[in-house]
Motif scaffolding. Structure first.
Motif, mmCIF file in Angstrom:
data_model
loop_
_atom_site.group_PDB
_atom_site.id
_atom_site.type_symbol
_atom_site.label_atom_id
_atom_site.label_comp_id
_atom_site.label_asym_id
_atom_site.label_seq_id
_atom_site.Cartn_x
_atom_site.Cartn_y
_atom_site.Cartn_z
ATOM 1 N N GLN A 1 0.834 -1.208 0.000
ATOM 2 C CA GLN A 1 0.000 0.000 0.000
ATOM 3 C C GLN A 1 0.871 1.262 0.000
ATOM 4 O O GLN A 1 0.584 2.221 -0.705
ATOM 5 C CB GLN A 1 -0.909 -0.016 1.231
ATOM 6 C CG GLN A 1 -1.901 1.143 1.279
ATOM 7 C CD GLN A 1 -2.917 1.096 0.172
ATOM 8 O OE1 GLN A 1 -3.697 0.161 0.032
ATOM 9 N NE2 GLN A 1 -2.910 2.121 -0.656
ATOM 10 N N ALA A 2 1.948 1.231 0.795
ATOM 11 C CA ALA A 2 2.853 2.393 0.853
ATOM 12 C C ALA A 2 3.501 2.628 -0.516
ATOM 13 O O ALA A 2 3.604 3.783 -0.981
ATOM 14 C CB ALA A 2 3.930 2.169 1.921
ATOM 15 N N GLN A 3 3.894 1.531 -1.167
ATOM 16 C CA GLN A 3 4.506 1.679 -2.495
ATOM 17 C C GLN A 3 3.500 2.229 -3.493
ATOM 18 O O GLN A 3 3.823 3.094 -4.317
ATOM 19 C CB GLN A 3 5.012 0.322 -2.992
ATOM 20 C CG GLN A 3 6.289 -0.143 -2.316
ATOM 21 C CD GLN A 3 6.730 -1.499 -2.836
ATOM 22 O OE1 GLN A 3 6.321 -1.922 -3.911
ATOM 23 N NE2 GLN A 3 7.549 -2.166 -2.070
ATOM 24 N N VAL A 4 2.282 1.735 -3.421
ATOM 25 C CA VAL A 4 1.243 2.202 -4.352
ATOM 26 C C VAL A 4 0.968 3.685 -4.124
ATOM 27 O O VAL A 4 0.807 4.454 -5.084
ATOM 28 C CB VAL A 4 -0.044 1.357 -4.169
ATOM 29 C CG1 VAL A 4 -1.228 2.032 -4.826
ATOM 30 C CG2 VAL A 4 0.150 -0.024 -4.752
ATOM 31 N N ASN A 5 0.927 4.088 -2.842
ATOM 32 C CA ASN A 5 0.677 5.506 -2.536
ATOM 33 C C ASN A 5 1.746 6.394 -3.165
ATOM 34 O O ASN A 5 1.455 7.403 -3.818
ATOM 35 C CB ASN A 5 0.658 5.723 -1.018
ATOM 36 C CG ASN A 5 -0.550 5.116 -0.378
ATOM 37 O OD1 ASN A 5 -1.533 4.791 -1.039
ATOM 38 N ND2 ASN A 5 -0.488 4.932 0.931
ATOM 39 N N LYS A 6 3.003 5.993 -2.963
ATOM 40 C CA LYS A 6 4.098 6.817 -3.476
ATOM 41 C C LYS A 6 4.111 6.823 -5.008
ATOM 42 O O LYS A 6 4.282 7.867 -5.647
ATOM 43 C CB LYS A 6 5.423 6.267 -2.938
ATOM 44 C CG LYS A 6 6.605 7.163 -3.276
ATOM 45 C CD LYS A 6 7.910 6.593 -2.783
ATOM 46 C CE LYS A 6 9.051 7.365 -3.398
ATOM 47 N NZ LYS A 6 10.355 6.809 -3.057
ATOM 48 N N LEU A 7 3.927 5.648 -5.592
ATOM 49 C CA LEU A 7 4.022 5.556 -7.053
ATOM 50 C C LEU A 7 2.861 6.269 -7.739
ATOM 51 O O LEU A 7 3.033 6.851 -8.817
ATOM 52 C CB LEU A 7 4.082 4.087 -7.481
ATOM 53 C CG LEU A 7 5.423 3.412 -7.208
ATOM 54 C CD1 LEU A 7 5.318 1.911 -7.422
ATOM 55 C CD2 LEU A 7 6.526 3.983 -8.088
ATOM 56 N N SER A 8 1.698 6.246 -7.124
ATOM 57 C CA SER A 8 0.565 6.937 -7.745
ATOM 58 C C SER A 8 0.805 8.450 -7.727
ATOM 59 O O SER A 8 0.449 9.157 -8.691
ATOM 60 C CB SER A 8 -0.735 6.580 -7.039
ATOM 61 O OG SER A 8 -0.638 6.890 -5.679
ATOM 62 N N LEU A 9 1.407 8.954 -6.648
ATOM 63 C CA LEU A 9 1.761 10.388 -6.611
ATOM 64 C C LEU A 9 2.811 10.698 -7.665
ATOM 65 O O LEU A 9 2.740 11.728 -8.359
ATOM 66 C CB LEU A 9 2.262 10.760 -5.219
ATOM 67 C CG LEU A 9 2.701 12.218 -5.016
ATOM 68 C CD1 LEU A 9 1.583 13.195 -5.316
ATOM 69 C CD2 LEU A 9 3.202 12.429 -3.600
ATOM 70 N N LEU A 10 3.788 9.799 -7.819
ATOM 71 C CA LEU A 10 4.822 10.014 -8.839
ATOM 72 C C LEU A 10 4.215 9.975 -10.241
ATOM 73 O O LEU A 10 4.607 10.767 -11.112
ATOM 74 C CB LEU A 10 5.903 8.944 -8.712
ATOM 75 C CG LEU A 10 6.907 9.141 -7.582
ATOM 76 C CD1 LEU A 10 7.805 7.922 -7.449
ATOM 77 C CD2 LEU A 10 7.756 10.364 -7.794
ATOM 78 N N VAL A 11 3.253 9.075 -10.456
ATOM 79 C CA VAL A 11 2.581 9.017 -11.764
ATOM 80 C C VAL A 11 1.897 10.345 -12.041
ATOM 81 O O VAL A 11 1.962 10.896 -13.142
ATOM 82 C CB VAL A 11 1.562 7.850 -11.792
ATOM 83 C CG1 VAL A 11 0.596 7.989 -12.959
ATOM 84 C CG2 VAL A 11 2.281 6.525 -11.893
ATOM 85 N N ARG A 12 1.219 10.879 -11.024
ATOM 86 C CA ARG A 12 0.509 12.158 -11.192
ATOM 87 C C ARG A 12 1.488 13.271 -11.544
ATOM 88 O O ARG A 12 1.252 14.060 -12.467
ATOM 89 C CB ARG A 12 -0.227 12.483 -9.904
ATOM 90 C CG ARG A 12 -1.113 13.708 -9.974
ATOM 91 C CD ARG A 12 -1.854 13.895 -8.659
ATOM 92 N NE ARG A 12 -2.491 15.171 -8.570
ATOM 93 C CZ ARG A 12 -3.673 15.505 -9.091
ATOM 94 N NH1 ARG A 12 -4.352 14.615 -9.788
ATOM 95 N NH2 ARG A 12 -4.179 16.713 -8.937
ATOM 96 N N LEU A 13 2.605 13.325 -10.814
ATOM 97 C CA LEU A 13 3.579 14.399 -11.047
ATOM 98 C C LEU A 13 4.242 14.247 -12.415
ATOM 99 O O LEU A 13 4.445 15.241 -13.137
ATOM 100 C CB LEU A 13 4.647 14.386 -9.953
ATOM 101 C CG LEU A 13 4.147 14.701 -8.546
ATOM 102 C CD1 LEU A 13 5.232 14.398 -7.523
ATOM 103 C CD2 LEU A 13 3.710 16.139 -8.424
ATOM 104 N N GLU A 14 4.568 13.029 -12.780
ATOM 105 C CA GLU A 14 5.198 12.816 -14.088
ATOM 106 C C GLU A 14 4.228 13.099 -15.227
ATOM 107 O O GLU A 14 4.624 13.608 -16.278
ATOM 108 C CB GLU A 14 5.727 11.379 -14.184
ATOM 109 C CG GLU A 14 7.004 11.176 -13.374
ATOM 110 C CD GLU A 14 7.528 9.754 -13.471
ATOM 111 O OE1 GLU A 14 6.990 8.957 -14.262
ATOM 112 O OE2 GLU A 14 8.486 9.452 -12.743
ATOM 113 N N THR A 15 2.954 12.803 -15.003
ATOM 114 C CA THR A 15 1.927 13.120 -16.010
ATOM 115 C C THR A 15 1.851 14.625 -16.224
ATOM 116 O O THR A 15 1.811 15.112 -17.366
ATOM 117 C CB THR A 15 0.562 12.582 -15.551
ATOM 118 O OG1 THR A 15 0.671 11.188 -15.288
ATOM 119 C CG2 THR A 15 -0.504 12.826 -16.581
ATOM 120 N N ILE A 16 1.820 15.360 -15.109
ATOM 121 C CA ILE A 16 1.745 16.826 -15.201
ATOM 122 C C ILE A 16 2.966 17.359 -15.949
ATOM 123 O O ILE A 16 2.858 18.223 -16.831
ATOM 124 C CB ILE A 16 1.658 17.451 -13.785
ATOM 125 C CG1 ILE A 16 0.332 17.106 -13.115
ATOM 126 C CG2 ILE A 16 1.819 18.960 -13.854
ATOM 127 C CD1 ILE A 16 0.322 17.362 -11.619
#
Lengths: 214, 165
Positions: free
Chosen positions: B7-22
């Motif tokens: 869950q911790a990895q998913v939380n971090k990676l989803s934020l990174l996906v959002r930032l990289e998308t932006i």
């Protein structure tokens, strides 16, 4: 200070503003003022007056002495031949004294070179010192120092060289050089701005990411 | 399989996906409309401000398109989208009302460019392991908010119990 030309045999200009001032100051006593004004008129006519009033004798004598002194000065500087001679007279300049320039030429070159006139003169001076034939070849040194001649171009090159040395000293580069280095870094796959201490997003923890990006 | 760790990895990676998308969409936008690229500081600022917008990761590309539609409707000279325009569109246009969608923290399946981002690749590995083990993909969860809500409930209950006594 007004100058009035007097018709005398050697055509000397005389400044008699001091006498005019005296006549204005003595307007209270009309007789004195009138006497001095008459004297001025006589001087204009080209003759001195011998009717000296004892009340104003000292003042008039002083004014006359002053006028004579002014006449002597004007003899030296207002004579047209002397003026022309002084203007054409060339004086030596430079460390070795080889560069000969007149006053007008010096003024023109000062406007051209500004503060760096001494450097330009020293370039030509050292060239003449080292080349014996240059002294005979260059008859008019002002024309050698004119714009777009070899001395002028040497000065411009020295300026550019100095700027480049300053930039190298301070670590500043031209825009073209910075752009070339940037492209090389992009090709190599490095950071384009040359930063080695940048932290990527994936290296940060979740709390740090939240702190940075909200 | 440690689910907390995942869950911790998913939380971090989803934020990174959002930032990289932006970041990807901002760079693409600036190239399309002929603007100078953003510097590191400007990009960091843009990402932090865009991250706070009420827009899901999935709908970010639609938001950028909507901004350019808005510019066209207003007869503005086409230019890269900025945060103010994005905020306005979310507030006053349909894009702000259609944020609820499935898997909103992930980019579209058809969007090959965003699916090639490194953070999404890492996230897809984790999800493929979960799916291989017969489990469903985990959405990101904001643990701080959950803890705060739980604490509020507990504190409220404790107050009521003490009052009754």
């Amino acid at each position: 200070m007004g100058r009035m030309k007097m018709e005398v045999p050697n055509r000397i200009t005389v400044d008699i503003a001091d006498l005019a001032k005296l006549s204005d100051e003595m307007t209270n006593d009309n007789q004195l003022g009138a006497f001095i004004r008459k004297s001025i008129a006589d001087l204009k006519a080209g003759c001195t007056s011998e009717n000296v009033d004892p009340r104003v004798s000292k003042v008039f004598e002083n004014a006359l002495d002053k006028m004579k002194c002014i006449q002597d000065i004007n003899k030296r500087y207002c004579n047209s031949k002397a003026i022309e001679k002084a203007k054409k007279e060339k004086k030596p300049f430079g460390a070795y004294g080889h560069v000969m320039l007149t006053i007008d030429e010096g003024k023109h070159l000062r406007q051209l070179y500004g503060e760096k006139l001494e450097d330009a003169i020293n370039i030509l001076d050292s060239y003449i010192e080292n080349n014996g034939k240059a002294a005979k070849r260059y008859k008019n040194h002002a024309s050698v120092l004119r714009k777009n001649n070899w001395v002028w171009q040497r000065m411009m090159e020295n300026e550019i060289l100095q700027k480049r040395l300053d930039n190298a000293k301070n670590g500043r580069k031209s825009f073209a050089a910075m752009e070339r280095e940037r492209n090389v870094r992009i090709i190599r796959g490095e950071d384009p701005d040359g930063r080695t201490d940048t932290v990527k997003d994936h290296e940060l923890s979740l709390t740090e990411l939240h702190e940075l990006y909200g | 399989m440690n689910m907390d760790n995942i869950q911790a990895q998913v939380n971090k990676l989803s934020l990174l996906v959002r930032l990289e998308t932006i970041e990807f969409l901002a760079k693409e936008d600036r190239i399309k409309y002929g603007a100078a690229p953003l510097t590191d500081e400007e990009m960091t600022l843009f990402k932090s401000m865009a991250n706070k917008l009420p827009c899901t990761t999935r709908r970010f590309r639609d938001l950028f398109e909507d901004v350019h539609w808005m510019q066209q409707e207003r007869n503005m000279y086409p230019h890269p989208a900025n945060i103010g325009e994005m905020e306005w569109c979310l507030k006053y246009r349909h894009i702000g009302m259609f944020q609820r969608c499935e898997h909103s923290w992930l980019p579209y399946k058809e969007d090959a460019d965003l699916r090639r981002l490194p953070a999404f690749r890492e996230l897809s590995k984790i999800y493929s392991n979960l799916l291989a083990n017969g489990k469903k993909i985990l959405p990101p969860v904001e643990m701080d908010k959950i803890e705060n809500e739980a604490n509020k409930i507990i504190n409220g209950l404790a107050l009521e119990l003490t009052k009754e006594k």
